[in-house]
Design a protein around this motif. Structure first.
Motif, PDB file in Angstrom:
ATOM      1  N   UNK A 287       0.365  -7.442  -3.022  1.00  0.00           N
ATOM      2  CA  UNK A 287       0.439  -6.411  -4.069  1.00  0.00           C
ATOM      3  C   UNK A 287      -0.523  -5.271  -3.769  1.00  0.00           C
ATOM      4  N   UNK A 288      -0.009  -4.054  -3.801  1.00  0.00           N
ATOM      5  CA  UNK A 288      -0.886  -2.895  -3.744  1.00  0.00           C
ATOM      6  C   UNK A 288      -1.520  -2.699  -5.115  1.00  0.00           C
ATOM      7  N   UNK A 289      -2.529  -1.829  -5.198  1.00  0.00           N
ATOM      8  CA  UNK A 289      -3.170  -1.572  -6.491  1.00  0.00           C
ATOM      9  C   UNK A 289      -2.191  -0.970  -7.494  1.00  0.00           C
ATOM     10  N   UNK A 290      -1.330   0.004  -7.123  1.00  0.00           N
ATOM     11  CA  UNK A 290      -0.348   0.520  -8.090  1.00  0.00           C
ATOM     12  C   UNK A 290       0.593  -0.568  -8.598  1.00  0.00           C
ATOM     13  N   UNK A 291       1.027  -1.475  -7.731  1.00  0.00           N
ATOM     14  CA  UNK A 291       1.933  -2.546  -8.154  1.00  0.00           C
ATOM     15  C   UNK A 291       1.249  -3.498  -9.130  1.00  0.00           C
ATOM     16  N   UNK A 292      -0.007  -3.865  -8.838  1.00  0.00           N
ATOM     17  CA  UNK A 292      -0.732  -4.753  -9.737  1.00  0.00           C
ATOM     18  C   UNK A 292      -1.006  -4.081 -11.082  1.00  0.00           C
ATOM     19  N   UNK A 293      -1.336  -2.802 -11.058  1.00  0.00           N
ATOM     20  CA  UNK A 293      -1.634  -2.090 -12.298  1.00  0.00           C
ATOM     21  C   UNK A 293      -0.401  -2.012 -13.183  1.00  0.00           C
ATOM     22  N   UNK A 294       0.763  -1.742 -12.608  1.00  0.00           N
ATOM     23  CA  UNK A 294       1.998  -1.693 -13.404  1.00  0.00           C
ATOM     24  C   UNK A 294       2.330  -3.063 -13.992  1.00  0.00           C
ATOM     25  N   UNK A 295       2.128  -4.111 -13.190  1.00  0.00           N
ATOM     26  CA  UNK A 295       2.395  -5.466 -13.687  1.00  0.00           C
ATOM     27  C   UNK A 295       1.442  -5.822 -14.818  1.00  0.00           C
ATOM     28  N   UNK A 296       0.179  -5.454 -14.713  1.00  0.00           N
ATOM     29  CA  UNK A 296      -0.806  -5.729 -15.762  1.00  0.00           C
ATOM     30  C   UNK A 296      -0.435  -5.022 -17.057  1.00  0.00           C
ATOM     31  N   UNK A 297      -0.066  -3.754 -16.966  1.00  0.00           N
ATOM     32  CA  UNK A 297       0.267  -2.994 -18.175  1.00  0.00           C
ATOM     33  C   UNK A 297       1.492  -3.575 -18.877  1.00  0.00           C
TER      34      UNK A 297
END
Length: 394
Positions: A104-114
């Motif tokens: 997971x890239x940081x953008x992918x993880x951030x979208x999943x978290x939100x």
């Protein structure tokens, strides 16, 4: 029904509810839309019926007359009747499982978290800070959170968004630089010689070369060489060259298995060995006499297969056919020799196969060919016609 509408009132357009989805989501949409109109509690009750459809309309029509006095009472009745459709909200502890995986890239993880946070009830901002940091993979952003801990959850999300945008921009910049690097490198590789033998003389003359026999020469000076080492040093073994095997597969020798087996048993592959002879002019032709023929009955249909050196590469299983009008080189052999299509010349006359069909060629090229074994060696230039077809050519 007697409650007057506000001035310039326009009932908002809201997606109707039929009783199959979450009633809580429909109520939230309805409250938000009506809040902007300044509608009173009575208008809220009156307009709610127009947002219902199907089963939900039937429910509204079944309400006893006079049973609803406020919109709060209507909301309780609505939620109670359609309670089975309420989607269970995630617990706060479910966020512990939202981790940044190695892929997971940081953008992918951030979208999943939100996405996961939106479905969590009663979220605690301070606890969310700790869980988010612990679920984050090590890297520049993690180190930044350790050095400068955010004070609020909103500050954490703002900083995470900036780092995610920077990561996307850095990735795009790296791809652009690699693309330009490959584009600039390609012409240089095309100009580069495919083999060391094709480099013009004098290019590497200034580069110091290491003598592989330096140790043996030193032993000779000290008188420590054996007789075998002396012979080996005076007659060094020739450099091993790359080899390409050309002829393989195919129904040679006949159309039936028996005929092909008979042809394979009679096939003779060997080297022409001749006794030393006096030095003759440079353009001495290579000829084959009856002494060179293998033992066996005449006349025969044995194929003459030899090996030759082309562009400093040993090419095995070269079929000699005195009836051919051209020298054919298959495209696979051409590419294994490290040659480029830019070196091919145009062939205006098409070739003809055994079936009578015309065979298109890639072009022609002149290459230096060497045949024989030292000291019996012959070198000359041969024109080859390059073809992709695997069919035999007449």
């Amino acid at each position: 029904m007697e409650e007057p509408f506000p001035k310039d009132f326009r009932f908002p357009t809201i997606k109707t509810y039929s009783g199959t989805s979450d009633p809580r989501a429909h109520l939230n949409r309805y409250r938000a839309a009506m809040l902007m109109t300044g509608a009173s509690d009575a208008i809220m009750c009156r307009g709610f019926f127009s947002t219902l459809d199907g089963q939900a309309q039937d429910w509204f029509g079944s309400l006893p007359e006079g049973s609803i006095s406020t919109f709060t009472a209507l909301t309780k009745q609505f939620m109670s009747y359609f309670a089975s459709n309420v989607q269970k909200r995630k617990e706060f502890a479910d966020l512990y499982h939202v981790k940044q995986r190695p892929t997971d890239s940081l953008p992918e993880f951030l979208n999943k978290w939100k996405r996961e946070v939106l479905g969590v009830a009663n979220i605690d901002d301070r606890a969310a800070l700790i869980i988010f940091r612990n679920n984050l993979r090590s890297g520049p952003f993690y180190r930044d959170l350790i050095r400068y801990p955010p004070k609020t959850y909103n500050e954490l999300m703002d900083r995470a968004t900036r780092f995610a945008e920077a990561e996307v921009a850095e990735k795009r910049k790296k791809e652009e630089e690699e693309g330009r690097s490959r584009k600039n490198k390609a012409p240089q590789e095309e100009r580069r010689a495919p083999r060391d033998c094709a480099v013009p003389r004098g290019v590497h003359e200034d580069i110091p070369k290491v003598d592989p026999n330096k140790y043996s020469h030193r032993k000779r000076e000290l008188g420590q060489l054996t007789e075998e080492e002396e012979v080996e040093l005076d007659n060094p073994a020739p450099r091993k060259k790359q080899a390409i095997h050309v002829i393989f597969g195919g129904p040679e020798g006949g159309d039936t298995p028996a005929e092909r087996k008979k042809w394979a048993r009679n096939l003779y592959v060997g080297e022409v060995v001749r006794p030393p002879h006096e030095k003759k002019p440079r353009r001495e032709p290579i000829v084959f006499t009856e002494a060179d023929l293998p033992d066996g009955p005449l006349s025969h249909r044995d194929a003459l297969v030899i090996k030759v050196e082309i562009s400093d590469v040993i090419v095995h299983r070269v079929l000699v056919d005195t009836g051919s009008s051209v020298n054919v080189m298959y495209y696979d052999t051409f590419t294994q020799l490290g040659l480029s299509r830019k070196q091919l010349g145009q062939v205006r006359t098409p070739l003809s196969g055994f079936t009578g069909d015309s065979i298109e060629t890639e072009g022609s090229i002149n290459l230096e060919v060497e045949i024989g074994t030292p000291p019996h060696v012959k070198r000359w230039e041969v024109e080859f016609v390059v073809s992709r077809s695997i069919a035999l050519i007449t």
